[in-house]
Design a protein around this motif. Structure first.
Motif, PDB file in Angstrom:
ATOM      1  N   LYS A 249      -6.333   3.898   2.632  1.00 34.76           N
ATOM      2  CA  LYS A 249      -6.470   5.187   1.993  1.00 34.76           C
ATOM      3  C   LYS A 249      -5.133   6.090   2.600  1.00 34.76           C
ATOM      4  O   LYS A 249      -4.133   6.776   2.054  1.00 34.76           O
TER       5      LYS A 249
ATOM      6  N   TRP B 284       0.580  -1.272   0.095  1.00 35.97           N
ATOM      7  CA  TRP B 284       0.029   0.032   0.178  1.00 35.97           C
ATOM      8  C   TRP B 284       0.868   1.317  -0.072  1.00 35.97           C
ATOM      9  O   TRP B 284       0.495   2.522  -0.817  1.00 35.97           O
TER      10      TRP B 284
ATOM     11  N   VAL C 150      -1.698   4.885   1.682  1.00 34.65           N
ATOM     12  CA  VAL C 150      -1.393   5.138   0.164  1.00 34.65           C
ATOM     13  C   VAL C 150      -0.974   6.493   0.299  1.00 34.65           C
ATOM     14  O   VAL C 150       0.147   6.894  -0.458  1.00 34.65           O
ATOM     15  N   LEU C 151      -1.814   7.343   1.064  1.00 34.58           N
ATOM     16  CA  LEU C 151      -1.346   8.851   0.891  1.00 34.58           C
ATOM     17  C   LEU C 151      -0.171   9.150   1.710  1.00 34.58           C
ATOM     18  O   LEU C 151       0.518  10.109   1.370  1.00 34.58           O
TER      19      LEU C 151
END
Length: 256
Positions: free
Chosen positions: A143, A73, A146-147
């Motif tokens: 999320k 990720w 990933v950010l």
């Protein structure tokens, strides 16, 4: 053969093996001190970091100390971010002096952030443990991971610094229940593809000195082996704070 670069690799490798402090935080400033231009220093150091950490990935994988889901990720965000950052540098058609000025600025900021992360790491980890509520096993903030990878991809590509200390703190903030051994192994596993993509991107722009890379590796590989076989408790009491202060001073000089 420039033996100064071999010795620099030996010293940095020894310190990394002894304390776990990321090589980029030390190697890039040393290359600047030797007179290597910032863009070449960053590009060369990225591939240097990639090669030196490959051995660490193998060892941690053998001991099952890598969470490959988290690694994937993070890489999903960091590798495209690294590639886009290199493409942006190339597409903007900036003059060499402007690119070097931007890299110096990012290098200085990354050094100061890394110095803070190293110097106050135990305190930061305790605060994060209090602030971040433990999540049940299997509940993973995909999320956010990933950010976080995107952020690390940009910082590391522009400065060659941050994948280690900053990456470790970021992973801990997202996954406070992750055992320390798996935390370190996961950070190292993520650093390899990130530095590979960023390093090859810089190489495509001519920001690479392969002769310099070979000489650094000649010193660093035995240095890491030697440092890893020596006690770390005594060294960490004085070496980590000293390195953190040095990084903060160099970073401030580059920024201001």
């Amino acid at each position: 053969m420039e033996w100064g670069f071999v010795v620099a690799g030996l010293v940095v490798g020894f310190v990394v093996g002894l304390t776990g402090v990321g090589g980029g935080s030390l190697m890039t400033p040393i290359l600047l001190w030797f007179g290597i231009n910032p863009a070449t220093a960053v590009g060369t150091d990225l591939l240097y970091a990639c090669i030196t950490k490959m051995g660490g990935v193998w060892v941690h994988h053998q001991h099952k100390q890598i969470d490959w889901r988290i690694t994937g990720w993070l890489a999903l965000g960091s590798m495209p971010a690294a590639l886009l950052t290199v493409l942006a540098l190339h597409g903007l058609h900036l003059e060499t002096q402007h690119i070097e000025r931007l890299i110096k600025l990012m290098l200085g900021v990354a050094l100061m952030l890394t110095a803070i992360a190293i110097l106050f790491k135990p305190w930061i980890l305790r605060q994060l443990a209090r602030m971040v509520p433990p999540r049940p096993e299997g509940v993973l903030p995909v999320k956010a991971t990933v950010l976080t990878g995107v952020m690390l991809g940009v910082i590391v590509t522009l400065s060659s610094i941050g994948a280690g200390a900053l990456g470790t703190l970021a992973i801990f903030a997202l996954y406070p229940l992750l055992p320390i051994a798996r935390l370190v192994g996961t950070e190292i596993a993520h650093a390899v593809p990130l530095t590979l993509v960023a390093g090859l991107g810089h190489a495509s722009m001519g920001h690479m000195d392969y002769g310099l890379l070979a000489q650094l590796l000649m010193g660093s590989l035995p240095g890491i082996w030697l440092g890893s076989h020596m006690t770390r408790r005594v060294a960490e009491q004085w070496l980590r704070p000293a390195l953190a202060v040095m990084m903060a001073m160099i970073g401030a000089k580059l920024v201001f």
